[in-house]
Enzyme design. Structure first.
Site, PDB file in Angstrom:
ATOM      1  N   HIS A   1      21.465  33.977   0.092  1.00  0.00           N
ATOM      2  CA  HIS A   1      22.577  34.668  -1.211  1.00  0.00           C
ATOM      3  C   HIS A   1      23.478  33.240  -0.980  1.00  0.00           C
ATOM      4  CE1 HIS A   1      22.198  38.871  -1.758  1.00  0.00           C
ATOM      5  NE2 HIS A   1      22.138  38.006  -3.404  1.00  0.00           N
TER       6      HIS A   1
ATOM      7  N   GLU B   1       3.500  36.848 -22.819  1.00  0.00           N
ATOM      8  CA  GLU B   1       3.437  36.263 -21.627  1.00  0.00           C
ATOM      9  C   GLU B   1       1.931  36.497 -20.616  1.00  0.00           C
ATOM     10  OE1 GLU B   1       5.823  38.062 -18.669  1.00  0.00           O
ATOM     11  OE2 GLU B   1       5.781  40.478 -20.308  1.00  0.00           O
TER      12      GLU B   1
ATOM     13  N   ASP C   1       5.289  34.196 -16.931  1.00  0.00           N
ATOM     14  CA  ASP C   1       4.436  34.688 -16.856  1.00  0.00           C
ATOM     15  C   ASP C   1       2.590  34.227 -17.804  1.00  0.00           C
ATOM     16  OD1 ASP C   1       5.241  36.834 -15.017  1.00  0.00           O
ATOM     17  OD2 ASP C   1       5.512  37.662 -16.042  1.00  0.00           O
TER      18      ASP C   1
ATOM     19  N   ARG D   1       3.014  33.155  -9.581  1.00  0.00           N
ATOM     20  CA  ARG D   1       4.720  32.401  -9.552  1.00  0.00           C
ATOM     21  C   ARG D   1       5.490  32.424  -8.219  1.00  0.00           C
ATOM     22  NH1 ARG D   1       6.771  35.702 -14.512  1.00  0.00           N
ATOM     23  NH2 ARG D   1       9.744  35.753 -13.177  1.00  0.00           N
TER      24      ARG D   1
ATOM     25  N   CYS E   1      11.937  33.416 -23.896  1.00  0.00           N
ATOM     26  CA  CYS E   1      12.678  33.267 -23.451  1.00  0.00           C
ATOM     27  C   CYS E   1      12.350  33.008 -21.813  1.00  0.00           C
ATOM     28  CB  CYS E   1      12.880  35.276 -23.144  1.00  0.00           C
ATOM     29  SG  CYS E   1      11.787  35.873 -22.526  1.00  0.00           S
TER      30      CYS E   1
HETATM   31  C1  PEP Z   1       8.482  34.919 -18.199  1.00  0.00           C
HETATM   32  O1  PEP Z   1       7.423  36.064 -17.393  1.00  0.00           O
HETATM   33  O2  PEP Z   1       8.269  34.141 -18.851  1.00  0.00           O
HETATM   34  C2  PEP Z   1      10.015  36.315 -18.729  1.00  0.00           C
HETATM   35  C3  PEP Z   1      11.197  36.095 -19.243  1.00  0.00           C
HETATM   36  O3  PEP Z   1      10.419  37.692 -17.635  1.00  0.00           O
HETATM   37  P1  PEP Z   1      10.224  37.629 -16.250  1.00  0.00           P
HETATM   38  O4  PEP Z   1      10.640  35.967 -15.725  1.00  0.00           O
HETATM   39  O5  PEP Z   1      11.282  38.652 -16.422  1.00  0.00           O
HETATM   40  O6  PEP Z   1       8.783  37.699 -15.700  1.00  0.00           O
HETATM   41 MG    MG Z   2       7.780  38.138 -17.280  1.00  0.00          MG
END
Ligand code: PEP
Ligand code: MG
Length: 577
Positions: free
Chosen positions: A195, A438, A462, A472, A509
């Protein structure tokens, strides 16, 4: 003689200043003292007094945070205040004092050991780092009991322009130091997810952590330089080096100013293509940061935080109020709300035992979880629909893998609409629905999915994990995480083509959309909607506004037809020159 030490750079920026060594003494030595029966009541009182004082101190620090500071600054201090209030810290030590007839410090130490051993068994790296927070809070109470109050002492020291070198720092220390205008800090402990590190980024304090023995390597009052981008600390420096870094510091500030001037300019390529730049947010309050990044809307609202890090998940009313708040703040700009992506590393019920706990990323996660617990899903869909009465809202379904999941999700959405209609609620009957792409299966099925959907959003975090078969959050296989792997690029390209054919917009995203190294490649591939953390958007906008799509298309084609990963990286570098 010059000394270069490297650690983990957790907050960008160059700081030049004199060392101020601090010994937080984060783990004060604690001894057991046996109590007589008649001493127990006053020991409990002493403990309660220390807990009350800890709460007061944290509240006092919380009150110094300016209104316009990023949300996480206050929320980290709030989380420590909540921890002090929790019965694990407020009640259990009292029970230990009473049962074992021991002093408050010893009772607290036993409780700390117990909590730490629970945290150490957690698989999730982020949750494991939360041990630090428990330690910080317990040590604050210990220090009050011992009357060695580090944070209070620090308030009275002249720290302006100094570089703090400490064994460890708490979020509360960081806020106090920021109020005293320190130049930067170095700690021996801590990692990028702590944090204190996150806070340093939010407050814009250059910081390097994880330099073991930093306090013996560096001298009190000596002039040093830290570069928070690459985690470098320079000591024993001469005037020339200082000059060079002052120049670098000025250049960075200039670059930041230039970026800030782009806030009210839209993203448009030199050949006139308008690009949508949207923000990823995690808490309703994050939407306030949008003004600073000039975003066109919210491309990803991760709603997991209405469920995790709290005792009870948010009900329909609380969700509705959070979503409505964001819609209203956006004043007509679009809001994309992703339905719950629980499971894997985002779990709200620590006791939940899914059928595939050995491999949670492949288990009952995201839409699979929502389709299993339809009551929870309908509750969220109702809250989203009700918020859609106040402005443009889109629904985004996470981790869709099969067509049947789409059909089931859409049918539950219809059910939620029917319920609301019969109860007399307003909502947007034509609310747009999209899916995260994803999972490789989704990218390969994009043409079919497009028939049922209004838009796609590519989740590269993902998509890369599942395409390259690398967890990841597993540090050991981090080195394999490659957004430019030909297989990943192929799946992104397939999704973009499917969207174009079906005439539905495709956004991205995942982190890749917010990484300036990939902006020109993605433009060349046909991406027209980027959604990223607000702090990355201006840099992406600057690249877009300097690019010409017509110049990117042919080198991008060459990159896409290259199958040797090692060759792709230099080709992308060349595209960025
Ligand atoms: C992704 O998997 O790229 C994504 C935007 O979702 P998250 O990182 O929340 O799994
Ligand atoms: Mg994701």
């Amino acid at each position: 003689m010059a000394l270069i030490v490297s650690g983990i750079g957790v907050s960008r920026g160059i700081a030049i200043g004199n060392v101020h060594l601090l010994n937080r003494g984060s783990a004060p030595e604690v001894f057991e003292r046996k109590l007589e029966e008649h001493e127990v009541a006053s020991e409990v009182e002493r403990f309660q007094g220390a807990v009350a004082e800890a709460t007061n101190q944290l509240r006092g620090i919380r009150d110094t945070i300016p209104e316009d500071a990023p949300k996480d600054v206050a929320s980290f201090i709030d989380s420590h205040i909540l921890m002090v209030k929790d019965s694990m810290l407020r009640k259990v030590p009292i029970e230990i004092i009473q049962e074992q007839l021991c002093n408050a410090e010893w009772a607290l130490k036993q409780q700390l050991d117990k909590v730490v051993s629970v945290f150490e068994q957690m698989e999730d790296a982020y949750l494991r780092t939360r041990i630090n927070d428990v330690e910080h809070v317990i040590n604050l109470i210990q220090q009050i009991l011992k009357d060695q109050q580090f944070t209070v002492q620090m308030k009275s020291q002249p720290l302006k322009g100094s570089i703090i070198v400490a064994d460890d720092l708490t979020p509360a220390d960081t806020v106090v130091m920021q109020n005293q205008n320190i130049a930067g800090f170095i700690t021996e402990q801590g990692g990028p997810l702590s944090h204190t590190a996150i806070l340093a980024r939010s407050l814009g304090i250059p910081a390097v952590v994880g330099i073991q023995r930093a306090r013996s390597l560096l001298q009190q009052e000596e002039k040093i330089i830290i570069d928070g981008a690459d985690g470098m600390v320079l000591a024993g420096i001469d005037e020339n080096t200082i000059k060079k870094y002052r120049q670098k510091q000025r250049e960075q500030k200039d670059a930041r100013r230039k970026l800030n001037s782009l806030r009210n300019i839209s993203a448009k390529t030199r050949d006139g293509q308008r690009i949508s730049l949207q923000a990823n947010i995690e808490l309703a309050e994050d939407v306030n940061a949008l003004k600073l990044s000039g975003a066109d809307g919210v491309g990803l609202y991760r709603t997991e935080f209405l469920y995790i890090d709290r005792d009870v998940p948010a009900d329909e009313a609380e969700q509705y109020s959070a979503y409505r708040k964001v819609v209203r703040t956006l004043k007509g700009k679009p809001l994309t709300i992703r339905t719950l992506d629980l499971g894997a590393e985002k779990e709200f019920d620590p006791d939940y035992q899914g059928p595939l706990t050995q491999n949670p990323a492949l288990g009952l996660r995201a839409i699979r979880r929502s389709l299993k617990d339809t009551e929870l899903f309908i509750q969220q869909l109702r809250a989203i629909l009700r918020a859609s009465a106040f402005g443009p809202v889109r629904i985004l379904l996470p981790m869709i893998t099969s067509y049947i999941e789409l059909v089931q999700s859409l049918s539950l959405l219809d059910q939620a609409k029917r319920e609301l209609k019969s109860e007399g609620y307003d909502y947007d009957p034509d609310i747009l629905v999209g899916a995260m792409i994803e999972v490789p299966a989704a990218a390969l099925s994009a043409t079919i999915f497009a028939k049922q959907l209004d838009f796609f959003s590519i989740g590269t975090n993902d998509l890369i994990q599942y395409t390259l078969a690398i967890d990841r959050i597993d540090d050991q296989v981090n080195y394999l995480y490659d957004p430019l792997h030909p297989a990943v690029l192929k799946l992104i390209h397939l999704t973009l083509q499917a969207g174009r054919k079906a005439k539905i917009p495709v956004a991205m995203c995942g982190e890749m959309a917010g990484d300036p190294r990939y902006t020109r490649l993605l433009l060349g591939m046909g991406l027209r909607e980027f959604s990223a953390h607000p702090s990355n958007l201006l840099e992406i906008k600057q690249i877009i506004n300097r690019s010409k799509i017509s110049e990117l298309e042919s080198p991008t084609k060459k990159i896409l037809s290259t199958t040797v990963p090692a060759k792709i990286h230099p080709m992308v570098d060349a595209l960025n020159e």
